[in-house]
Design a protein around this motif. Structure first.
Motif, PDB file in Angstrom:
ATOM      1  N   GLY A  53       0.788  -1.221   0.000  1.00 27.99           N
ATOM      2  CA  GLY A  53       0.000   0.000   0.000  1.00 27.99           C
ATOM      3  C   GLY A  53       0.821   1.272   0.000  1.00 27.99           C
ATOM      4  N   LEU A  54       2.094   1.183  -0.404  1.00 30.80           N
ATOM      5  CA  LEU A  54       2.931   2.370  -0.466  1.00 30.80           C
ATOM      6  C   LEU A  54       2.866   3.051  -1.826  1.00 30.80           C
ATOM      7  CD1 LEU A  54       4.045   0.922   2.086  1.00 30.80           C
ATOM      8  CD2 LEU A  54       6.318   1.713   1.430  1.00 30.80           C
ATOM      9  N   GLY A  55       2.076   2.524  -2.725  1.00 34.71           N
ATOM     10  CA  GLY A  55       1.922   3.101  -4.052  1.00 34.71           C
ATOM     11  C   GLY A  55       2.823   2.435  -5.075  1.00 34.71           C
ATOM     12  N   ARG A  56       2.651   2.848  -6.322  1.00 29.86           N
ATOM     13  CA  ARG A  56       3.458   2.327  -7.423  1.00 29.86           C
ATOM     14  C   ARG A  56       4.618   3.284  -7.672  1.00 29.86           C
ATOM     15  NH1 ARG A  56      -0.237   0.061 -12.263  1.00 29.86           N
ATOM     16  NH2 ARG A  56       1.690  -1.114 -12.572  1.00 29.86           N
ATOM     17  N   HIS A  57       5.820   2.767  -7.585  1.00 33.06           N
ATOM     18  CA  HIS A  57       7.021   3.591  -7.726  1.00 33.06           C
ATOM     19  C   HIS A  57       7.934   2.949  -8.769  1.00 33.06           C
ATOM     20  CE1 HIS A  57       5.987   5.971  -4.128  1.00 33.06           C
ATOM     21  NE2 HIS A  57       5.577   4.811  -3.624  1.00 33.06           N
ATOM     22  N   GLN A  58       7.827   3.422  -9.999  1.00 35.33           N
ATOM     23  CA  GLN A  58       8.615   2.847 -11.088  1.00 35.33           C
ATOM     24  C   GLN A  58      10.037   3.406 -11.146  1.00 35.33           C
ATOM     25  OE1 GLN A  58       7.581   0.263 -12.914  1.00 35.33           O
ATOM     26  NE2 GLN A  58       5.732   0.298 -11.645  1.00 35.33           N
ATOM     27  N   ASP A  59      10.269   4.524 -10.445  1.00 34.15           N
ATOM     28  CA  ASP A  59      11.566   5.183 -10.538  1.00 34.15           C
ATOM     29  C   ASP A  59      12.528   4.799  -9.411  1.00 34.15           C
ATOM     30  OD1 ASP A  59      10.029   6.380  -8.609  1.00 34.15           O
ATOM     31  OD2 ASP A  59      10.680   8.431  -9.063  1.00 34.15           O
ATOM     32  N   VAL A  60      12.246   3.753  -8.671  1.00 32.94           N
ATOM     33  CA  VAL A  60      13.137   3.367  -7.580  1.00 32.94           C
ATOM     34  C   VAL A  60      14.434   2.788  -8.151  1.00 32.94           C
ATOM     35  CG1 VAL A  60      11.268   2.952  -5.940  1.00 32.94           C
ATOM     36  CG2 VAL A  60      12.090   1.078  -7.356  1.00 32.94           C
ATOM     37  N   ASP A  61      15.507   2.904  -7.364  1.00 33.60           N
ATOM     38  CA  ASP A  61      16.805   2.418  -7.819  1.00 33.60           C
ATOM     39  C   ASP A  61      17.509   1.674  -6.692  1.00 33.60           C
ATOM     40  OD1 ASP A  61      17.635   4.415  -6.050  1.00 33.60           O
ATOM     41  OD2 ASP A  61      18.127   5.839  -7.657  1.00 33.60           O
ATOM     42  N   ASP A  62      18.792   1.375  -6.891  1.00 36.16           N
ATOM     43  CA  ASP A  62      19.552   0.613  -5.899  1.00 36.16           C
ATOM     44  C   ASP A  62      19.676   1.360  -4.572  1.00 36.16           C
ATOM     45  OD1 ASP A  62      19.944  -1.569  -7.558  1.00 36.16           O
ATOM     46  OD2 ASP A  62      21.843  -0.825  -8.350  1.00 36.16           O
ATOM     47  N   HIS A  63      19.701   2.684  -4.622  1.00 40.95           N
ATOM     48  CA  HIS A  63      19.753   3.471  -3.382  1.00 40.95           C
ATOM     49  C   HIS A  63      18.487   3.256  -2.564  1.00 40.95           C
ATOM     50  CE1 HIS A  63      20.400   6.780  -0.609  1.00 40.95           C
ATOM     51  NE2 HIS A  63      19.214   7.269  -0.943  1.00 40.95           N
ATOM     52  N   ASP A  64      17.328   3.290  -3.222  1.00 36.05           N
ATOM     53  CA  ASP A  64      16.063   3.038  -2.525  1.00 36.05           C
ATOM     54  C   ASP A  64      16.041   1.638  -1.926  1.00 36.05           C
ATOM     55  OD1 ASP A  64      14.655   5.546  -3.229  1.00 36.05           O
ATOM     56  OD2 ASP A  64      14.787   4.760  -5.261  1.00 36.05           O
ATOM     57  N   LEU A  65      16.555   0.674  -2.690  1.00 33.19           N
ATOM     58  CA  LEU A  65      16.595  -0.697  -2.192  1.00 33.19           C
ATOM     59  C   LEU A  65      17.473  -0.803  -0.947  1.00 33.19           C
ATOM     60  CD1 LEU A  65      15.961  -3.728  -2.502  1.00 33.19           C
ATOM     61  CD2 LEU A  65      17.934  -3.891  -4.049  1.00 33.19           C
ATOM     62  N   ALA A  66      18.646  -0.166  -0.973  1.00 32.72           N
ATOM     63  CA  ALA A  66      19.543  -0.208   0.178  1.00 32.72           C
ATOM     64  C   ALA A  66      18.896   0.444   1.392  1.00 32.72           C
ATOM     65  CB  ALA A  66      20.852   0.488  -0.167  1.00 32.72           C
ATOM     66  N   ARG A  67      18.174   1.544   1.169  1.00 34.49           N
ATOM     67  CA  ARG A  67      17.500   2.226   2.277  1.00 34.49           C
ATOM     68  C   ARG A  67      16.382   1.367   2.856  1.00 34.49           C
ATOM     69  NH1 ARG A  67      18.489   6.715   5.017  1.00 34.49           N
ATOM     70  NH2 ARG A  67      16.545   7.766   4.569  1.00 34.49           N
ATOM     71  N   ALA A  68      15.607   0.733   2.000  1.00 32.98           N
ATOM     72  CA  ALA A  68      14.516  -0.124   2.479  1.00 32.98           C
ATOM     73  C   ALA A  68      15.055  -1.297   3.269  1.00 32.98           C
ATOM     74  CB  ALA A  68      13.685  -0.612   1.292  1.00 32.98           C
ATOM     75  N   ARG A  69      16.129  -1.904   2.789  1.00 28.39           N
ATOM     76  CA  ARG A  69      16.725  -3.036   3.498  1.00 28.39           C
ATOM     77  C   ARG A  69      17.326  -2.593   4.827  1.00 28.39           C
ATOM     78  NH1 ARG A  69      18.131  -7.702   0.376  1.00 28.39           N
ATOM     79  NH2 ARG A  69      20.001  -7.908   1.625  1.00 28.39           N
ATOM     80  N   ALA A  70      17.932  -1.407   4.857  1.00 32.43           N
ATOM     81  CA  ALA A  70      18.504  -0.895   6.106  1.00 32.43           C
ATOM     82  C   ALA A  70      17.413  -0.659   7.146  1.00 32.43           C
ATOM     83  CB  ALA A  70      19.280   0.396   5.842  1.00 32.43           C
ATOM     84  N   LEU A  71      16.286  -0.080   6.718  1.00 29.55           N
ATOM     85  CA  LEU A  71      15.174   0.145   7.641  1.00 29.55           C
ATOM     86  C   LEU A  71      14.606  -1.182   8.109  1.00 29.55           C
ATOM     87  CD1 LEU A  71      13.166   1.932   9.113  1.00 29.55           C
ATOM     88  CD2 LEU A  71      11.820   2.062   6.989  1.00 29.55           C
ATOM     89  N   ARG A  72      14.432  -2.112   7.183  1.00 31.13           N
ATOM     90  CA  ARG A  72      13.917  -3.441   7.530  1.00 31.13           C
ATOM     91  C   ARG A  72      14.795  -4.122   8.582  1.00 31.13           C
ATOM     92  NH1 ARG A  72      14.222  -7.934   4.022  1.00 31.13           N
ATOM     93  NH2 ARG A  72      16.443  -7.442   3.889  1.00 31.13           N
ATOM     94  N   ASP A  73      16.106  -4.111   8.360  1.00 33.21           N
ATOM     95  CA  ASP A  73      17.018  -4.783   9.280  1.00 33.21           C
ATOM     96  C   ASP A  73      17.038  -4.096  10.646  1.00 33.21           C
ATOM     97  OD1 ASP A  73      17.552  -6.512   7.249  1.00 33.21           O
ATOM     98  OD2 ASP A  73      19.550  -5.734   6.797  1.00 33.21           O
TER      99      ASP A  73
END
Length: 207
Positions: A53-73
């Motif tokens: 439910g965070l919306g559709r984000h087609q412009d995400v990149d490796d930086h966004d992925l690293a940030r999401a994983r850091a928050l998750r961990d």
């Protein structure tokens, strides 16, 4: 340029009533084969964000992925602390509680609480954030996570499970009915094994 094929999100059933922060924690999950990570690629992050439910984000990149994983961990590390979780594979490696707290607070620092009129009367609290796109949503998820960590957060007691959930009933011990059934079957098996081994052990001792 070829069009990127959609990715099917491999993740266990997550109840929509669970906060988004918990659903982010539960992108680490396990089955009978092994422990899995549902945020292994940018495509997986897009799929998870839409599913959560965070919306559709087609412009995400490796930086966004690293940030999401850091928050998750960080959330999982702090969740392990508040629940007394000692399950194998549930605690991220190489991150202390202090480090996790610093990561969470860095996300939270980008949000400011405001009070707005609610339709139909009264007021509602909202959060403003100085970011946009998926980073804005992750900041808001971090705030949810900060609140979740002060609630009835629970580590699932199902065999082999590594998921967390917020209790909706004080007696709830499992993230899903499936885990509850497996836990009851395992408990029944242990009882039967103990009852069958006990007399045999006694007879051997008598001889």
């Amino acid at each position: 340029m070829t069009e990127e094929m959609p990715v099917e999100l491999q993740v266990p059933v997550l109840y929509p009533t669970q906060p988004r922060a918990v659903r982010l924690m539960n992108t680490i999950w396990a089955d009978r084969r092994s422990v899995h990570d549902s945020l292994e690629s940018v495509a997986h992050l897009r799929a998870w964000a839409e599913e959560a439910g965070l919306g559709r984000h087609q412009d995400v990149d490796d930086h966004d992925l690293a940030r999401a994983r850091a928050l998750r961990d960080a959330l999982r590390r702090l969740a392990a602390d508040v629940t007394g979780d000692s399950r194998p594979h549930s605690i991220p490696e190489g991150i202390s509680a202090e480090m996790a707290l610093a990561v969470l607070n860095e996300f939270v620092s980008h949000c400011t609480p405001v009070l707005r009129h609610r339709r139909g009367g009264g007021y509602a609290r909202e959060w403003l954030t100085d970011c946009s796109g998926l980073q804005r949503e992750l900041n808001l998820v971090a705030w949810e996570g900060a609140e979740v960590l002060t609630q009835e957060l629970k580590a699932c007691g199902g065999p082999g499970c590594v998921l967390y959930f917020v209790r909706d009933h004080p007696r709830r011990e499992w993230c899903s009915e499936g885990c509850g059934n497996r836990a009851r079957v395992a408990r029944h098996h242990r009882r039967n094994k103990s009852s069958h081994e006990g007399p045999a052990t006694s007879r051997v001792a008598d001889h």
